[in-house]
Design a protein around this motif. Structure first.
Motif, PDB file in Angstrom:
ATOM      1  N   ILE A   1     -15.701  61.734  98.242  1.00 45.72           N
ATOM      2  CA  ILE A   1     -16.203  60.487  97.674  1.00 45.72           C
ATOM      3  C   ILE A   1     -15.145  59.844  96.800  1.00 45.72           C
ATOM      4  N   ARG A   2     -14.943  58.541  96.970  1.00 42.07           N
ATOM      5  CA  ARG A   2     -14.152  57.737  96.054  1.00 42.07           C
ATOM      6  C   ARG A   2     -15.099  56.880  95.218  1.00 42.07           C
ATOM      7  N   PHE A   3     -14.764  56.707  93.965  1.00 40.94           N
ATOM      8  CA  PHE A   3     -15.608  55.967  93.030  1.00 40.94           C
ATOM      9  C   PHE A   3     -14.849  54.764  92.486  1.00 40.94           C
ATOM     10  N   GLY A   4     -15.541  53.631  92.397  1.00 41.45           N
ATOM     11  CA  GLY A   4     -14.916  52.435  91.839  1.00 41.45           C
ATOM     12  C   GLY A   4     -15.943  51.384  91.494  1.00 41.45           C
ATOM     13  N   SER A   5     -15.479  50.218  91.150  1.00 44.61           N
ATOM     14  CA  SER A   5     -16.352  49.114  90.778  1.00 44.61           C
ATOM     15  C   SER A   5     -16.923  48.440  92.023  1.00 44.61           C
ATOM     16  N   MET A   6     -17.886  47.557  91.817  1.00 47.20           N
ATOM     17  CA  MET A   6     -18.436  46.795  92.938  1.00 47.20           C
ATOM     18  C   MET A   6     -17.340  45.962  93.609  1.00 47.20           C
ATOM     19  N   TYR A   7     -16.475  45.369  92.812  1.00 51.15           N
ATOM     20  CA  TYR A   7     -15.367  44.586  93.358  1.00 51.15           C
ATOM     21  C   TYR A   7     -14.462  45.465  94.219  1.00 51.15           C
ATOM     22  N   GLN A   8     -14.125  46.654  93.725  1.00 51.70           N
ATOM     23  CA  GLN A   8     -13.276  47.557  94.506  1.00 51.70           C
ATOM     24  C   GLN A   8     -13.952  47.987  95.796  1.00 51.70           C
ATOM     25  N   CYS A   9     -15.270  48.141  95.768  1.00 56.45           N
ATOM     26  CA  CYS A   9     -15.998  48.512  96.986  1.00 56.45           C
ATOM     27  C   CYS A   9     -15.888  47.425  98.044  1.00 56.45           C
ATOM     28  N   ILE A  10     -16.046  46.171  97.639  1.00 59.91           N
ATOM     29  CA  ILE A  10     -15.924  45.076  98.610  1.00 59.91           C
ATOM     30  C   ILE A  10     -14.482  44.927  99.076  1.00 59.91           C
ATOM     31  N   GLU A  11     -13.525  45.120  98.176  1.00 53.50           N
ATOM     32  CA  GLU A  11     -12.122  45.106  98.586  1.00 53.50           C
ATOM     33  C   GLU A  11     -11.852  46.181  99.639  1.00 53.50           C
ATOM     34  N   ALA A  12     -12.428  47.371  99.438  1.00 50.10           N
ATOM     35  CA  ALA A  12     -12.254  48.448 100.412  1.00 50.10           C
ATOM     36  C   ALA A  12     -12.911  48.095 101.737  1.00 50.10           C
ATOM     37  N   ALA A  13     -14.059  47.422 101.682  1.00 47.66           N
ATOM     38  CA  ALA A  13     -14.737  47.004 102.912  1.00 47.66           C
ATOM     39  C   ALA A  13     -13.903  45.985 103.679  1.00 47.66           C
ATOM     40  N   LYS A  14     -13.142  45.169 102.963  1.00 46.38           N
ATOM     41  CA  LYS A  14     -12.319  44.154 103.616  1.00 46.38           C
ATOM     42  C   LYS A  14     -10.991  44.708 104.110  1.00 46.38           C
ATOM     43  N   SER A  15     -10.392  45.596 103.347  1.00 49.11           N
ATOM     44  CA  SER A  15      -9.049  46.079 103.678  1.00 49.11           C
ATOM     45  C   SER A  15      -9.047  47.408 104.420  1.00 49.11           C
ATOM     46  N   GLY A  16     -10.159  48.157 104.304  1.00 46.13           N
ATOM     47  CA  GLY A  16     -10.207  49.487 104.886  1.00 46.13           C
ATOM     48  C   GLY A  16      -9.640  50.560 103.979  1.00 46.13           C
ATOM     49  N   ARG A  17      -9.187  50.161 102.792  1.00 51.47           N
ATOM     50  CA  ARG A  17      -8.572  51.112 101.877  1.00 51.47           C
ATOM     51  C   ARG A  17      -9.034  50.827 100.451  1.00 51.47           C
ATOM     52  N   MET A  18      -9.026  51.873  99.640  1.00 49.05           N
ATOM     53  CA  MET A  18      -9.279  51.672  98.224  1.00 49.05           C
ATOM     54  C   MET A  18      -7.962  51.356  97.550  1.00 49.05           C
ATOM     55  N   GLY A  19      -7.922  50.212  96.867  1.00 48.55           N
ATOM     56  CA  GLY A  19      -6.702  49.794  96.199  1.00 48.55           C
ATOM     57  C   GLY A  19      -6.450  50.595  94.940  1.00 48.55           C
ATOM     58  N   SER A  20      -5.216  50.513  94.454  1.00 46.72           N
ATOM     59  CA  SER A  20      -4.834  51.206  93.224  1.00 46.72           C
ATOM     60  C   SER A  20      -5.443  50.513  92.027  1.00 46.72           C
TER      61      SER A  20
END
Length: 329
Positions: free
Chosen positions: A285-304
């Motif tokens: 599991i990776r944990f982050g903010s709602m913004y990071q979750c949508i960014e991951a949904a768009k890019s396929g990756r969790m950003g730094s």
């Protein structure tokens, strides 16, 4: 008996309930009574430990809030609440805590408190906390002073290191990489306001959902009906969300909801799911903010976290975590 609902009901609503076993709940519903014990009694609702986050919030959160030019939804501040809920549950040591410092923040929403309660319920055994000047039973200077006196010398100060360790524990899949297979939202269930927040974040640019990422959220059918009327449901589904009613992530344990690949990474903004998810799903599991979750949904990756707007999230950069890991080793 649902732990985070009990904590929310007692703490945020000021209702009176306990962490009952399922069948006890059914019996109580049949007879219309529960035992007059536990936190049903006023004398048992008093705090017996102080958790003081004042210095941490004043030194690491407030300066950046005043400096940041990014929108609040991009800032990642929402992930402060599940991380702090998880930490305060740990620090409470089985006692009802009085938590200090959150009233310094410009605002604390009901959704923020909902996320805090869910994470608190995973590590804290007490069914109740008081948050100074925020929750209904902890308002007024005289009352807060009386509460602090009742706690005596049982006081814990939240440090940066405490929060770094809490965040690292929730983001337990970090060592497994950044490629995300599933973004899991709605634990606890989404609110109407969170549906709108998701749409606002999605609308920050015109990138579509990445083909390789599943994007699923759970929510109550009444909330989804309201979302239908407001047009939120369609907007989310058009982006690629699958919305599921009448269950929660702690019951969704297997494919096709959970990725079939044992090495797949699941991303969430939920402290509760970040805590329970690895054991329930046997996935990282990776944990982050709602913004990071949508960014991951768009890019396929969790950003730094290094590139995020909030300095509090930059506490959890690779270098900060490695320094802390070396320290605790």
């Amino acid at each position: 008996g649902e732990s985070n609902a009990v904590v929310f009901s007692n703490s945020v609503l000021g209702a009176r309930t306990e962490k009952y076993a399922d069948y006890f709940d059914i019996c109580a519903a049949i007879v219309g009574f529960v035992g007059l014990t536990g936190v049903h009694l006023t004398k048992n609702r008093k705090p017996s430990i102080v958790i003081d986050a004042t210095i941490f919030i004043r030194e690491y959160i407030l300066p950046q809030i005043h400096m940041d030019s990014v929108d609040e939804k991009e800032s990642g501040i929402d992930s402060l609440f599940p991380a702090m809920g998880w930490l305060c549950g740990n620090l409470s040591d089985g006692r009802i805590p009085l938590i200090l410092g959150f009233d310094l923040l410009p605002s604390v929403s009901r959704d923020n408190l909902k996320a805090f309660c869910a994470a608190y319920g995973t590590t804290g055994s007490s069914p109740l906390f008081h948050m100074s000047q925020i929750t209904p039973e902890a308002k007024g200077v005289r009352l807060i002073n009386d509460m602090m006196q009742s706690c005596g010398d049982r006081q814990v100060e939240v440090s940066k290191e405490d929060v770094v360790e809490a965040y690292a524990t929730l983001d337990s899949g970090k060592q497994c990489g950044d490629e995300i297979s599933l973004v899991a939202l709605g634990n606890p269930h989404l609110s109407v306001e969170e549906m709108k927040d998701l749409i606002d974040i999605i609308s920050l640019d015109d990138r579509p959902k990445h083909d390789s990422v599943k994007l699923i959220a759970t929510l109550g059918r009444q909330i989804q009906s309201k979302g239908d009327l407001l047009g939120y449901t369609k907007r989310l589904e058009d982006f690629g969300f699958t919305l599921i009613n009448d269950t929660c992530w702690c019951m969704l344990l297997h494919p096709p909801i959970i990725p079939s690949n044992p090495s797949a990474l699941i991303m969430t903004n939920s402290g509760k799911y970040a805590h329970y998810g690895p054991g329930l799903t046997n996935r990282n599991i990776r944990f982050g903010s709602m913004y990071q979750c949508i960014e991951a949904a768009k890019s396929g990756r969790m950003g730094s976290n290094n590139g995020t707007g909030m300095s509090w999230l930059r506490l959890f950069s690779t270098h900060a975590l490695m320094r802390h890991i070396r320290k605790i080793r």
